[in-house]
Design a protein around this motif. Structure first.
Motif, PDB file in Angstrom:
ATOM      1  N   LYS A 174       0.805  -1.220   0.000  1.00  0.00           N
ATOM      2  CA  LYS A 174       0.000   0.000   0.000  1.00  0.00           C
ATOM      3  C   LYS A 174       0.843   1.277   0.000  1.00  0.00           C
ATOM      4  O   LYS A 174       0.531   2.211  -0.749  1.00  0.00           O
ATOM      5  CB  LYS A 174      -0.960  -0.014   1.188  1.00  0.00           C
ATOM      6  N   PRO A 175       1.918   1.384   0.809  1.00  0.00           N
ATOM      7  CA  PRO A 175       2.722   2.614   0.748  1.00  0.00           C
ATOM      8  C   PRO A 175       3.277   2.901  -0.643  1.00  0.00           C
ATOM      9  O   PRO A 175       3.367   4.065  -1.051  1.00  0.00           O
ATOM     10  CB  PRO A 175       3.840   2.352   1.764  1.00  0.00           C
ATOM     11  N   VAL A 176       3.647   1.866  -1.385  1.00  0.00           N
ATOM     12  CA  VAL A 176       4.175   2.068  -2.734  1.00  0.00           C
ATOM     13  C   VAL A 176       3.071   2.555  -3.669  1.00  0.00           C
ATOM     14  O   VAL A 176       3.275   3.477  -4.476  1.00  0.00           O
ATOM     15  CB  VAL A 176       4.810   0.766  -3.273  1.00  0.00           C
ATOM     16  N   VAL A 177       1.898   1.932  -3.574  1.00  0.00           N
ATOM     17  CA  VAL A 177       0.786   2.351  -4.430  1.00  0.00           C
ATOM     18  C   VAL A 177       0.405   3.795  -4.132  1.00  0.00           C
ATOM     19  O   VAL A 177       0.180   4.603  -5.046  1.00  0.00           O
ATOM     20  CB  VAL A 177      -0.426   1.424  -4.242  1.00  0.00           C
ATOM     21  N   ASP A 178       0.351   4.151  -2.838  1.00  0.00           N
ATOM     22  CA  ASP A 178       0.022   5.537  -2.484  1.00  0.00           C
ATOM     23  C   ASP A 178       1.062   6.510  -3.039  1.00  0.00           C
ATOM     24  O   ASP A 178       0.719   7.598  -3.516  1.00  0.00           O
ATOM     25  CB  ASP A 178      -0.074   5.685  -0.968  1.00  0.00           C
ATOM     26  N   ALA A 179       2.336   6.115  -2.960  1.00  0.00           N
ATOM     27  CA  ALA A 179       3.397   6.971  -3.513  1.00  0.00           C
ATOM     28  C   ALA A 179       3.282   7.067  -5.026  1.00  0.00           C
ATOM     29  O   ALA A 179       3.475   8.146  -5.612  1.00  0.00           O
ATOM     30  CB  ALA A 179       4.768   6.428  -3.116  1.00  0.00           C
ATOM     31  N   LEU A 180       2.947   5.958  -5.669  1.00  0.00           N
ATOM     32  CA  LEU A 180       2.781   5.959  -7.128  1.00  0.00           C
ATOM     33  C   LEU A 180       1.646   6.876  -7.544  1.00  0.00           C
ATOM     34  O   LEU A 180       1.727   7.554  -8.580  1.00  0.00           O
ATOM     35  CB  LEU A 180       2.525   4.533  -7.612  1.00  0.00           C
ATOM     36  N   MET A 181       0.581   6.944  -6.750  1.00  0.00           N
ATOM     37  CA  MET A 181      -0.567   7.771  -7.097  1.00  0.00           C
ATOM     38  C   MET A 181      -0.268   9.269  -6.991  1.00  0.00           C
ATOM     39  O   MET A 181      -1.028  10.090  -7.498  1.00  0.00           O
ATOM     40  CB  MET A 181      -1.761   7.426  -6.201  1.00  0.00           C
ATOM     41  N   THR A 182       0.810   9.624  -6.325  1.00  0.00           N
ATOM     42  CA  THR A 182       1.175  11.046  -6.264  1.00  0.00           C
ATOM     43  C   THR A 182       1.838  11.514  -7.555  1.00  0.00           C
ATOM     44  O   THR A 182       2.032  12.720  -7.747  1.00  0.00           O
ATOM     45  CB  THR A 182       2.124  11.322  -5.081  1.00  0.00           C
ATOM     46  N   CYS A 183       2.208  10.581  -8.426  1.00  0.00           N
ATOM     47  CA  CYS A 183       2.769  10.930  -9.736  1.00  0.00           C
ATOM     48  C   CYS A 183       1.608  11.253 -10.672  1.00  0.00           C
ATOM     49  O   CYS A 183       0.772  10.396 -10.943  1.00  0.00           O
ATOM     50  CB  CYS A 183       3.604   9.779 -10.287  1.00  0.00           C
ATOM     51  N   LYS A 184       1.545  12.470 -11.143  1.00  0.00           N
ATOM     52  CA  LYS A 184       0.349  12.972 -11.807  1.00  0.00           C
ATOM     53  C   LYS A 184       0.417  12.994 -13.326  1.00  0.00           C
ATOM     54  O   LYS A 184      -0.398  13.648 -13.972  1.00  0.00           O
ATOM     55  CB  LYS A 184       0.054  14.403 -11.305  1.00  0.00           C
ATOM     56  N   GLU A 185       1.405  12.322 -13.928  1.00  0.00           N
ATOM     57  CA  GLU A 185       1.476  12.326 -15.387  1.00  0.00           C
ATOM     58  C   GLU A 185       0.195  11.763 -16.008  1.00  0.00           C
ATOM     59  O   GLU A 185      -0.388  10.812 -15.483  1.00  0.00           O
ATOM     60  CB  GLU A 185       2.649  11.489 -15.880  1.00  0.00           C
ATOM     61  N   SER A 186      -0.210  12.345 -17.113  1.00  0.00           N
ATOM     62  CA  SER A 186      -1.376  11.827 -17.828  1.00  0.00           C
ATOM     63  C   SER A 186      -1.076  10.467 -18.449  1.00  0.00           C
ATOM     64  O   SER A 186      -1.962   9.621 -18.552  1.00  0.00           O
ATOM     65  CB  SER A 186      -1.807  12.816 -18.922  1.00  0.00           C
ATOM     66  N   TYR A 297       7.828  16.870 -27.036  1.00  0.00           N
ATOM     67  CA  TYR A 297       7.865  17.410 -25.672  1.00  0.00           C
ATOM     68  C   TYR A 297       6.816  18.502 -25.487  1.00  0.00           C
ATOM     69  O   TYR A 297       6.137  18.561 -24.457  1.00  0.00           O
ATOM     70  CB  TYR A 297       9.256  17.961 -25.358  1.00  0.00           C
ATOM     71  N   VAL A 298       6.678  19.371 -26.467  1.00  0.00           N
ATOM     72  CA  VAL A 298       5.679  20.435 -26.369  1.00  0.00           C
ATOM     73  C   VAL A 298       4.269  19.837 -26.312  1.00  0.00           C
ATOM     74  O   VAL A 298       3.418  20.268 -25.519  1.00  0.00           O
ATOM     75  CB  VAL A 298       5.798  21.410 -27.556  1.00  0.00           C
ATOM     76  N   GLY A 299       4.035  18.815 -27.127  1.00  0.00           N
ATOM     77  CA  GLY A 299       2.728  18.160 -27.134  1.00  0.00           C
ATOM     78  C   GLY A 299       2.410  17.509 -25.807  1.00  0.00           C
ATOM     79  O   GLY A 299       1.265  17.576 -25.323  1.00  0.00           O
ATOM     80  N   ARG A 300       3.403  16.890 -25.189  1.00  0.00           N
ATOM     81  CA  ARG A 300       3.180  16.271 -23.883  1.00  0.00           C
ATOM     82  C   ARG A 300       2.919  17.331 -22.821  1.00  0.00           C
ATOM     83  O   ARG A 300       2.107  17.118 -21.911  1.00  0.00           O
ATOM     84  CB  ARG A 300       4.376  15.402 -23.511  1.00  0.00           C
ATOM     85  N   THR A 301       3.620  18.448 -22.917  1.00  0.00           N
ATOM     86  CA  THR A 301       3.349  19.546 -21.987  1.00  0.00           C
ATOM     87  C   THR A 301       1.927  20.046 -22.156  1.00  0.00           C
ATOM     88  O   THR A 301       1.213  20.312 -21.181  1.00  0.00           O
ATOM     89  CB  THR A 301       4.343  20.695 -22.222  1.00  0.00           C
ATOM     90  N   PHE A 302       1.492  20.171 -23.389  1.00  0.00           N
ATOM     91  CA  PHE A 302       0.124  20.601 -23.697  1.00  0.00           C
ATOM     92  C   PHE A 302      -0.893  19.640 -23.084  1.00  0.00           C
ATOM     93  O   PHE A 302      -1.909  20.060 -22.509  1.00  0.00           O
ATOM     94  CB  PHE A 302      -0.050  20.684 -25.213  1.00  0.00           C
ATOM     95  N   THR A 303      -0.621  18.336 -23.183  1.00  0.00           N
ATOM     96  CA  THR A 303      -1.529  17.338 -22.618  1.00  0.00           C
ATOM     97  C   THR A 303      -1.589  17.440 -21.097  1.00  0.00           C
ATOM     98  O   THR A 303      -2.665  17.338 -20.492  1.00  0.00           O
ATOM     99  CB  THR A 303      -1.079  15.927 -23.027  1.00  0.00           C
ATOM    100  N   GLU A 304      -0.430  17.647 -20.466  1.00  0.00           N
ATOM    101  CA  GLU A 304      -0.383  17.690 -19.009  1.00  0.00           C
ATOM    102  C   GLU A 304      -1.100  18.901 -18.442  1.00  0.00           C
ATOM    103  O   GLU A 304      -1.799  18.808 -17.429  1.00  0.00           O
ATOM    104  CB  GLU A 304       1.076  17.676 -18.527  1.00  0.00           C
ATOM    105  N   VAL A 305      -0.929  20.055 -19.060  1.00  0.00           N
ATOM    106  CA  VAL A 305      -1.495  21.284 -18.487  1.00  0.00           C
ATOM    107  C   VAL A 305      -3.019  21.318 -18.588  1.00  0.00           C
ATOM    108  O   VAL A 305      -3.669  22.110 -17.888  1.00  0.00           O
ATOM    109  CB  VAL A 305      -0.898  22.544 -19.148  1.00  0.00           C
ATOM    110  N   LYS A 306      -3.622  20.482 -19.407  1.00  0.00           N
ATOM    111  CA  LYS A 306      -5.079  20.449 -19.486  1.00  0.00           C
ATOM    112  C   LYS A 306      -5.695  19.767 -18.263  1.00  0.00           C
ATOM    113  O   LYS A 306      -6.872  19.956 -17.976  1.00  0.00           O
ATOM    114  CB  LYS A 306      -5.517  19.720 -20.763  1.00  0.00           C
ATOM    115  N   HIS A 307      -4.920  18.920 -17.568  1.00  0.00           N
ATOM    116  CA  HIS A 307      -5.360  18.242 -16.349  1.00  0.00           C
ATOM    117  C   HIS A 307      -6.639  17.433 -16.568  1.00  0.00           C
ATOM    118  O   HIS A 307      -7.522  17.405 -15.710  1.00  0.00           O
ATOM    119  CB  HIS A 307      -5.568  19.248 -15.212  1.00  0.00           C
ATOM    120  N   ARG A 308      -6.736  16.802 -17.704  1.00  0.00           N
ATOM    121  CA  ARG A 308      -7.877  15.923 -17.933  1.00  0.00           C
ATOM    122  C   ARG A 308      -7.657  14.602 -17.196  1.00  0.00           C
ATOM    123  O   ARG A 308      -6.531  14.215 -16.932  1.00  0.00           O
ATOM    124  CB  ARG A 308      -8.059  15.679 -19.428  1.00  0.00           C
TER     125      ARG A 308
END
Length: 350
Positions: A174-186, A297-308
């Protein structure tokens, strides 16, 4: 992670058009989990969680039927197909609210499910991550084996800490899964993120079996995309490589300019159409490659900032199974989830 009670285990199984394999894989997983419960290795309310990642066949109907036949089986149904990584993250995120151990395994069971009891044993011994690692790739074609080895070598050169010959067959506490969930990449590259979390880990080795039914969900196109995700998620080396290549080309062009000047002074310059066109094509192609890499890289940044959301859960039969009055010999546990708008739950049991 040391526990004072029997650990609750959830086996997360991502599914995408797995109608041909579920009749075989579901009973195998059921027998393994039942045996673990009977041996008091895990809690009696441990579960198998099938994650339907937008299947077009009867996969969800089969999952729903399994949940009605046996309380060990539960399911998540996504609103559409979001991809393998999203299915894994969705299953682990949902399971982490109620589970001490989470094991992920593909539905085709090419990864040896008989390794699961050993994983639980290693977790009880104090390891927070237990990797299932292939001890040979004899069942792969020469092309797939060679490209896989090249991928691990290249990622190592980029400084990315991967576990060679490990796919998505692993146990996480569980501690690993909780830590993994803090990674917010789309589009998280899970195989690269987990080693970076730094928890105590170990490996168990197995021989992968040929697929018994259905077709592979990773054709060449998806394999190339997966490799590209791994490279671009963890390194800016491609941009730096373009920079270095550009410097080399500029140096060569300057040297060529000096050579042309010398030849002009000697009166031996021959104007050639082919040489000019070759230079233009080479530099033009290089510029397109450079722009494409930067564009990724720009496209991935664009995807991340939308926070979908990474995924949308249409139906959840797992969480209701732990409602008050349905758990067995278990005290309520206070859990904090790090969602941060990465998932959206809607609907109920269908």
């Amino acid at each position: 992670m040391k526990l004072t009670h029997l650990p609750r285990l959830t086996i997360v199984v991502p599914c995408n058009n797995e109608e041909p394999v579920l009749p075989t894989s579901a009973p195998i997983l059921e027998n393994i989990l039942t045996d673990l419960i009977q041996k008091r290795a895990v809690a009696v309310d441990s579960k198998i969680l099938f994650v339907d990642d937008g299947s077009k066949d009867r996969t969800w109907l089969m999952i729903d039927r399994l949940t009605q036949q046996n309380p060990l089986f539960t399911g998540l149904k996504f609103s559409r197909n979001y991809g393998q990584e999203a299915a894994l993250m969705g299953g682990m995120q949902t399971a982490s609210a109620h589970s001490d151990f989470v094991i992920t395994i593909d539905a085709d069971l090419q990864d040896d499910p008989t390794l699961i009891p050993g994983m639980v044993e290693q977790a009880n011994a104090g390891y927070d991550v237990v990797y299932g690692v292939r001890n040979d790739r004899s069942t792969d074609s020469w092309f797939k084996r060679t490209t896989a080895e090249g991928f691990y070598w290249f990622m190592g050169k980029l400084g990315v800490d991967l576990v060679p010959n490990h796919s998505d067959f692993r146990l996480l506490t569980k501690p690993v899964v909780d830590a993994l969930m803090t990674c917010k990449e789309s589009n998280p590259f899970i195989r690269g993120i987990i080693p970076q979390l730094g928890f105590p880990s170990t490996k168990l080795y197995y021989k992968r079996q040929p697929r018994q039914a259905g077709v592979s969900k990773y054709p060449l196109r998806k394999m190339l995309r997966f490799a590209l995700d791994g490279v671009l998620s963890f390194s800016v080396a491609p941009i730096r490589a373009v920079l270095y290549a550009g410097l080399v080309i500029c140096t060569g062009a300057f040297a060529m300019l000096l050579w042309i000047l010398v030849q002009h002074l000697r009166g031996t310059v021959v104007t050639g159409w082919s040489s000019i066109m070759a230079s233009l094509w080479f530099l033009g192609g290089f510029q397109l490659v450079a722009i494409s890499i930067i564009g990724e890289y720009v496209g991935r940044t664009f995807t991340e900032v939308k926070h979908r959301p990474r995924f949308i859960i249409q139906t959840d039969t797992y969480s209701p199974s732990f409602a008050i009055g349905k758990t067995v010999n278990r005290q309520p546990v206070s859990v904090t989830l790090h969602l941060n708008h990465q998932s959206v739950h809607s609907g109920g049991r269908s």
